[in-house]
Write an enzyme that holds these catalytic residues in place. Structure first.
Site, PDB file in Angstrom:
ATOM      1  CE  LYS A  14      -2.251  -1.209   4.091  1.00 15.83           C
ATOM      2  NZ  LYS A  14      -1.427  -2.645   4.099  1.00 15.83           N
ATOM      3  NE  ARG A  89      -5.128  -1.338   9.495  1.00 11.83           N
ATOM      4  CZ  ARG A  89      -4.128  -1.029   8.993  1.00 11.83           C
ATOM      5  NH1 ARG A  89      -4.011  -0.048   8.580  1.00 11.83           N
ATOM      6  NH2 ARG A  89      -3.161  -1.958   8.773  1.00 11.83           N
ATOM      7  NE  ARG A 145       1.556  -5.124  11.049  1.00  8.12           N
ATOM      8  CZ  ARG A 145       2.652  -4.991  10.438  1.00  8.12           C
ATOM      9  NH1 ARG A 145       3.906  -5.510  10.785  1.00  8.12           N
ATOM     10  NH2 ARG A 145       2.855  -4.300   9.281  1.00  8.12           N
TER      11      ARG A 145
HETATM   12  P1  AP5 Z   1       4.529  -1.457   2.133  1.00 11.83           P
HETATM   13  O1  AP5 Z   1       4.455  -0.708   0.842  1.00 11.83           O
HETATM   14  O2  AP5 Z   1       5.358  -0.788   3.291  1.00 11.83           O
HETATM   15  O3  AP5 Z   1       3.309  -2.161   2.428  1.00 11.83           O
HETATM   16  P2  AP5 Z   1       2.168  -1.755   3.206  1.00 11.83           P
HETATM   17  O4  AP5 Z   1       0.838  -2.477   2.693  1.00 11.83           O
HETATM   18  O5  AP5 Z   1       2.053  -0.406   3.365  1.00 11.83           O
HETATM   19  O6  AP5 Z   1       2.486  -2.650   4.575  1.00 11.83           O
HETATM   20  P3  AP5 Z   1       2.384  -1.933   6.109  1.00 11.83           P
HETATM   21  O7  AP5 Z   1       3.036  -3.005   6.738  1.00 11.83           O
HETATM   22  O8  AP5 Z   1       2.560  -0.531   6.257  1.00 11.83           O
HETATM   23  O9  AP5 Z   1       0.929  -2.178   6.463  1.00 11.83           O
HETATM   24  P4  AP5 Z   1      -0.034  -2.351   7.635  1.00 11.83           P
HETATM   25  O10 AP5 Z   1      -1.346  -2.128   7.310  1.00 11.83           O
HETATM   26  O11 AP5 Z   1       0.280  -3.426   8.476  1.00 11.83           O
HETATM   27  O12 AP5 Z   1       0.587  -1.017   8.307  1.00 11.83           O
HETATM   28  P5  AP5 Z   1       0.114   0.415   8.852  1.00 11.83           P
HETATM   29  O13 AP5 Z   1       0.990   1.225   9.049  1.00 11.83           O
HETATM   30  O14 AP5 Z   1      -1.161   0.805   7.940  1.00 11.83           O
HETATM   31  O15 AP5 Z   1       5.582  -2.858   1.730  1.00 11.83           O
HETATM   32  C1  AP5 Z   1       5.901  -3.613   2.408  1.00 11.83           C
HETATM   33  C2  AP5 Z   1       7.470  -4.129   2.239  1.00 11.83           C
HETATM   34  O16 AP5 Z   1       7.513  -4.941   1.170  1.00 11.83           O
HETATM   35  C3  AP5 Z   1       8.458  -2.948   1.961  1.00 11.83           C
HETATM   36  O17 AP5 Z   1       9.574  -3.253   2.476  1.00 11.83           O
HETATM   37  C4  AP5 Z   1       8.471  -2.876   0.465  1.00 11.83           C
HETATM   38  O18 AP5 Z   1       9.679  -2.232  -0.116  1.00 11.83           O
HETATM   39  C5  AP5 Z   1       7.996  -4.079  -0.033  1.00 11.83           C
HETATM   40  N1  AP5 Z   1       7.382  -4.298  -1.280  1.00 11.83           N
HETATM   41  C6  AP5 Z   1       6.346  -3.558  -1.576  1.00 11.83           C
HETATM   42  N2  AP5 Z   1       6.024  -3.917  -2.829  1.00 11.83           N
HETATM   43  C7  AP5 Z   1       6.713  -5.177  -3.285  1.00 11.83           C
HETATM   44  C8  AP5 Z   1       6.688  -6.088  -4.267  1.00 11.83           C
HETATM   45  N3  AP5 Z   1       5.924  -6.002  -5.356  1.00 11.83           N
HETATM   46  N4  AP5 Z   1       7.556  -6.944  -4.495  1.00 11.83           N
HETATM   47  C9  AP5 Z   1       8.617  -7.194  -3.430  1.00 11.83           C
HETATM   48  N5  AP5 Z   1       8.731  -6.575  -2.188  1.00 11.83           N
HETATM   49  C10 AP5 Z   1       7.582  -5.313  -1.985  1.00 11.83           C
HETATM   50  O19 AP5 Z   1      -0.504   0.140  10.185  1.00 11.83           O
HETATM   51  C11 AP5 Z   1       0.306  -0.083  11.354  1.00 11.83           C
HETATM   52  C12 AP5 Z   1      -0.729   0.027  12.640  1.00 11.83           C
HETATM   53  O20 AP5 Z   1      -1.209   1.307  13.033  1.00 11.83           O
HETATM   54  C13 AP5 Z   1      -1.848  -1.043  12.516  1.00 11.83           C
HETATM   55  O21 AP5 Z   1      -1.560  -2.417  12.964  1.00 11.83           O
HETATM   56  C14 AP5 Z   1      -2.840  -0.290  13.788  1.00 11.83           C
HETATM   57  O22 AP5 Z   1      -2.193  -0.846  14.902  1.00 11.83           O
HETATM   58  C15 AP5 Z   1      -2.666   1.077  13.480  1.00 11.83           C
HETATM   59  N6  AP5 Z   1      -3.630   1.526  12.342  1.00 11.83           N
HETATM   60  C16 AP5 Z   1      -3.448   2.045  11.136  1.00 11.83           C
HETATM   61  N7  AP5 Z   1      -4.544   2.298  10.404  1.00 11.83           N
HETATM   62  C17 AP5 Z   1      -5.492   2.131  11.405  1.00 11.83           C
HETATM   63  C18 AP5 Z   1      -6.789   2.133  10.956  1.00 11.83           C
HETATM   64  N8  AP5 Z   1      -7.405   2.548  10.047  1.00 11.83           N
HETATM   65  N9  AP5 Z   1      -7.643   1.626  12.309  1.00 11.83           N
HETATM   66  C19 AP5 Z   1      -7.082   1.320  13.268  1.00 11.83           C
HETATM   67  N10 AP5 Z   1      -5.906   1.129  13.571  1.00 11.83           N
HETATM   68  C20 AP5 Z   1      -4.933   1.512  12.463  1.00 11.83           C
HETATM   69 MG    MG Z   2       2.306   0.834   4.913  1.00 11.97          MG
END
Ligand code: AP5
Ligand code: MG
Length: 191
Positions: A14, A89, A145
């Site tokens: 994402k 989410r 997660r």
């Molecule tokens: P990346 O692009 O970072 O993936 P992502 O989908 O953004 O993953 P996140 O870990 O950020 O998702 P998340 O939903 O768990 O975390 P968030 O911060 O939203 O890619 C991941 C890795 O893969 C990178 O190293 C990248 O380089 C690599 N990659 C990308 N594309 C690739 C490809 N094609 N091939 C190979 N490698 C690749 O949320 C964190 C926490 O915040 C949650 O757990 C929760 O506690 C809280 N939170 C956030 N939003 C909410 C909400 N709306 N409601 C309640 N709690 C929330």
């Molecule tokens: Mg992210």
């Protein structure tokens, strides 16, 4: 106005794809995870509350997140639109986003659902944890997660299907190929 929801499991790409989309379409990027990590770093009240949830891989309460998102939207000026990353989410968040946009005379243009198999998600996140030190990228928290994603977040897929806004994106392959697929979908709704 082009409002995109980028959706998918932890590690589905994402954040990565949002950066490309922002560059090409000139949208504002609102990542709830990034906002929370910034609050945590700044030691704010919200950051202190968020820490416990994030360390355990649990979602923060909907009212807190919706409030945080509304104030972010209020702060945006001269917007061509927004890419929502990591929000909504839950069904409650999807309902809240619709209301928020409706009061601004807007709607979600499209929801991009990045689909990636679980073993690949785990590999990507463990690697990132090692490289960047992101604290929720450890095996135990990643498993939590993913469990939370399946139980609380996947119902959002059907919600957007009912709205006619859901589009599947194959999230496996090079970042560039995935982005090309995304552009095809976005260009079709952005006429
Ligand atoms: P990346 O692009 O970072 O993936 P992502 O989908 O953004 O993953 P996140 O870990 O950020 O998702 P998340 O939903 O768990 O975390 P968030 O911060 O939203 O890619 C991941 C890795 O893969 C990178 O190293 C990248 O380089 C690599 N990659 C990308 N594309 C690739 C490809 N094609 N091939 C190979 N490698 C690749 O949320 C964190 C926490 O915040 C949650 O757990 C929760 O506690 C809280 N939170 C956030 N939003 C909410 C909400 N709306 N409601 C309640 N709690 C929330
Ligand atoms: Mg992210």
């Amino acid at each position: 106005m082009l409002n995109i929801v980028i959706f998918g499991a932890p590690g589905s790409g994402k954040g990565t794809q949002s950066e490309y989309i922002v560059r090409k379409y000139g949208l504002h990027h609102v990542s709830t995870g990034d906002v929370l990590r910034a609050e945590l770093k700044d030691g704010t009240e919200l950051g202190k509350i968020a820490k416990g949830y994030m360390d355990e891989g649990k979602l923060l309460p909907d009212d807190l997140i919706v409030h945080m998102l509304a104030s972010k939207l209020d702060g945006l000026k001269d917007s061509k639109g927004v890419i929502f990353d990591g929000f909504p989410r839950t069904i409650a968040q999807a309902d809240a986003l619709k209301k928020m946009l409706t009061t601004r005379g807007q709607d979600v243009s499209v929801m991009l659902n990045l689909e990636v198999p679980e073993d690949e998600l785990m590999t990507r996140l463990i690697k990132r944890g090692r490289e960047t030190g992101r604290t929720d990228d450890n095996e135990e928290t990643i498993k939590n997660r993913l469990t939370v994603y399946h139980s609380q977040t996947t119902p959002v897929i059907d919600w957007y299907k009912r709205e006619g806004k859901h589009r599947h994106i194959d999230g496996i392959g090079t970042k560039e190929r995935i982005f090309r697929d995304i552009c095809e979908v976005v260009d079709a709704v952005n006429d």
